[in-house]
Design a protein around this motif. Structure first.
Motif, PDB file in Angstrom:
ATOM      1  N   TYR A 202      50.581  13.010 -22.147  1.00  0.00           N
ATOM      2  CA  TYR A 202      51.215  12.027 -21.256  1.00  0.00           C
ATOM      3  C   TYR A 202      51.006  10.601 -21.748  1.00  0.00           C
ATOM      4  CZ  TYR A 202      51.763   9.341 -16.862  1.00  0.00           C
ATOM      5  OH  TYR A 202      52.115   8.423 -15.898  1.00  0.00           O
ATOM      6  N   PHE A 203      49.778  10.277 -22.150  1.00  0.00           N
ATOM      7  CA  PHE A 203      49.457   8.892 -22.508  1.00  0.00           C
ATOM      8  C   PHE A 203      49.962   8.504 -23.895  1.00  0.00           C
ATOM      9  CE2 PHE A 203      46.448   9.929 -19.166  1.00  0.00           C
ATOM     10  CZ  PHE A 203      46.572   8.823 -18.334  1.00  0.00           C
ATOM     11  N   GLN A 204      50.521   9.446 -24.629  1.00  0.00           N
ATOM     12  CA  GLN A 204      51.135   9.140 -25.920  1.00  0.00           C
ATOM     13  C   GLN A 204      52.660   9.068 -25.815  1.00  0.00           C
ATOM     14  OE1 GLN A 204      48.259  11.312 -25.893  1.00  0.00           O
ATOM     15  NE2 GLN A 204      47.262   9.395 -26.464  1.00  0.00           N
ATOM     16  N   GLN A 205      53.214   9.369 -24.640  1.00  0.00           N
ATOM     17  CA  GLN A 205      54.660   9.300 -24.464  1.00  0.00           C
ATOM     18  C   GLN A 205      55.112   7.832 -24.526  1.00  0.00           C
ATOM     19  OE1 GLN A 205      55.446  11.190 -20.704  1.00  0.00           O
ATOM     20  NE2 GLN A 205      54.798  13.210 -21.424  1.00  0.00           N
ATOM     21  N   PRO A 206      56.213   7.545 -25.235  1.00  0.00           N
ATOM     22  CA  PRO A 206      56.653   6.150 -25.400  1.00  0.00           C
ATOM     23  C   PRO A 206      56.802   5.390 -24.084  1.00  0.00           C
ATOM     24  CG  PRO A 206      57.880   7.590 -26.869  1.00  0.00           C
ATOM     25  CD  PRO A 206      57.056   8.485 -25.998  1.00  0.00           C
ATOM     26  N   GLY A 207      57.319   6.055 -23.052  1.00  0.00           N
ATOM     27  CA  GLY A 207      57.494   5.381 -21.770  1.00  0.00           C
ATOM     28  C   GLY A 207      56.182   4.954 -21.154  1.00  0.00           C
ATOM     29  N   GLN A 208      55.168   5.784 -21.285  1.00  0.00           N
ATOM     30  CA  GLN A 208      53.864   5.437 -20.726  1.00  0.00           C
ATOM     31  C   GLN A 208      53.173   4.377 -21.566  1.00  0.00           C
ATOM     32  OE1 GLN A 208      53.291   6.449 -17.781  1.00  0.00           O
ATOM     33  NE2 GLN A 208      55.099   7.777 -17.862  1.00  0.00           N
ATOM     34  N   VAL A 209      53.316   4.449 -22.870  1.00  0.00           N
ATOM     35  CA  VAL A 209      52.728   3.431 -23.746  1.00  0.00           C
ATOM     36  C   VAL A 209      53.289   2.056 -23.393  1.00  0.00           C
ATOM     37  CG1 VAL A 209      52.577   2.615 -26.128  1.00  0.00           C
ATOM     38  CG2 VAL A 209      52.263   5.042 -25.627  1.00  0.00           C
ATOM     39  N   ALA A 210      54.582   2.009 -23.063  1.00  0.00           N
ATOM     40  CA  ALA A 210      55.218   0.739 -22.698  1.00  0.00           C
ATOM     41  C   ALA A 210      54.788   0.258 -21.322  1.00  0.00           C
ATOM     42  CB  ALA A 210      56.736   0.891 -22.745  1.00  0.00           C
TER      43      ALA A 210
END
Length: 374
Positions: A202-210
């Motif tokens: 989850y925490f490596q997903q682009p949306g979450q990183v942003a």
């Protein structure tokens, strides 16, 4: 156990009045060796002397500078409040005779020293809702007081410490090498790893990183890293080696991992691993009392993701170390790391089954603090 002669040589390089003959091994840490030393001056504070595991913390100078920056920042925040005692509420590094805050001995070992915080206690297993509440308040306040340190200012002492993609990569490497012939005996555990692997990124997903800001966090929020006073009220957050940038949910998740479990993190009887929901509720209440002052909505929504990730990650780390021949974590018997991994996987399953209910508790509590602030 270090000999008194060796300890005396080390202590002579610190600006202290320690009684070398009083040395006693102290604490239950997995990584460093810690000794308590009495002060020869009546009424003076005692000391903690630590041998730093420089195989894990390879840049001791940067590590020490991190701890200096963080402790000085925390002390300045407490002083600015106009109440509280920074000497009791923050760890205090003791300088060496040459002005540094660590010493390298003739064997190549690195040492540091702190004042010992007396009349305090820590718990490996949380016993009361008050303790859980105070632990939450301590870690929430810790994050809040460090929330104005810009990302990138603290050195990354262990790169990718909570990057599950890297942890899974390390596991794959251990499996491929199988240096101790243990892979065949851990097939059920590897199936659990595979089952959860995608969801745990989850925490490596682009949306979450942003969406999620990187902040200075503790990165090792086991409950025994909070010292409580004689009234079971939070006094000080300790073990600051891993303080560096990360997501607040990592700290939340690791705290829940150790607080909500009804037994120890290495319990052999998996049937004993249950969730103490009143302790979860109390921790959330204490944590958000402080953390609600700075958390974004995206961070609040990520907290339960952290609570699922951290036992999974810890299980992966224990399992990797078991396969590698127990080279990272201290063990008390053969198979200890495998037993730890199994216990963490069981805890993950329990948390997964109750995640929706727990997330709603977080949202409800957060809303109550928002309402109180306005």
């Amino acid at each position: 156990m270090q000999s008194s002669k060796n300890i005396a040589e080390v202590v002579s390089h610190f600006k202290c009045a320690a009684d070398v003959g009083s040395q006693k091994a102290y604490g239950s840490g997995h990584i460093n060796d810690t000794f308590k030393l009495k002060n020869v001056s009546p009424g003076g504070a005692d000391y903690l002397l630590q041998r730093i595991n420089h195989k894990i913390f390879t840049n001791v100078e940067k590590l020490t500078d991190n701890m200096r920056k963080v402790t000085e920042h925390l002390k300045s925040k407490i002083n600015a409040l106009g109440y509280g005692d920074p000497m009791k509420e923050v760890m205090t590094l003791i300088p060496t005779t040459n002005g540094s805050f660590f010493y390298k001995d003739s064997d190549g070992d690195y040492w540091r020293m702190f004042y010992f915080l007396g009349d305090t206690k820590s718990y490996d297993v949380v016993e009361t809702q008050k303790q859980a509440y105070e632990g939450g308040k301590a870690f929430g306040k810790f994050q809040y007081m460090l929330s104005d340190i810009p990302a990138g200012e603290i050195y990354e002492v262990i790169p990718d410490f909570h990057n599950i993609q890297k942890r899974l990569q390390h596991l794959d490497e251990a499996i491929a090498k199988d240096t101790h012939g243990r892979v065949a005996s851990v097939t059920p555990e590897l199936e659990i790893v595979k089952h959860y692997a995608e969801a745990m990124q989850y925490f490596q997903q682009p949306g979450q990183v942003a969406a999620l800001p990187k902040r200075v966090i503790h990165n090792d929020t086991k409950f025994n890293n909070v010292l409580l006073d004689s009234n079971d009220e939070a006094q000080c957050v300790i073990d600051l080696e891993t303080v560096m940038d990360g997501y607040v949910a990592y700290d939340f998740g690791d705290a829940i991992r150790t607080i909500i479990n009804t037994t120890t993190e290495d319990e052999a009887d998996l049937s004993k691993i249950q969730l103490n929901m009143p302790l979860f509720d109390a921790y959330v209440k204490g944590y958000l009392k402080e953390a609600s002052k700075f958390l974004t909505d995206a961070e609040v929504n990520s907290l339960m993701k952290g609570a699922l990730l951290l036992p999974y990650m810890q299980a992966v780390r224990f399992l990797t170390d078991h396969i590698n021949g127990d080279t990272y974590f201290k063990i008390k018997f053969e198979g200890h790391n495998l037993q730890r991994a199994r216990a963490q996987f069981q805890l993950l399953k329990m948390l997964d089954a109750h995640a929706g209910q727990m997330h709603q508790t977080i949202l409800t509590e957060m809303e109550s603090y928002k309402t109180a602030q306005y």
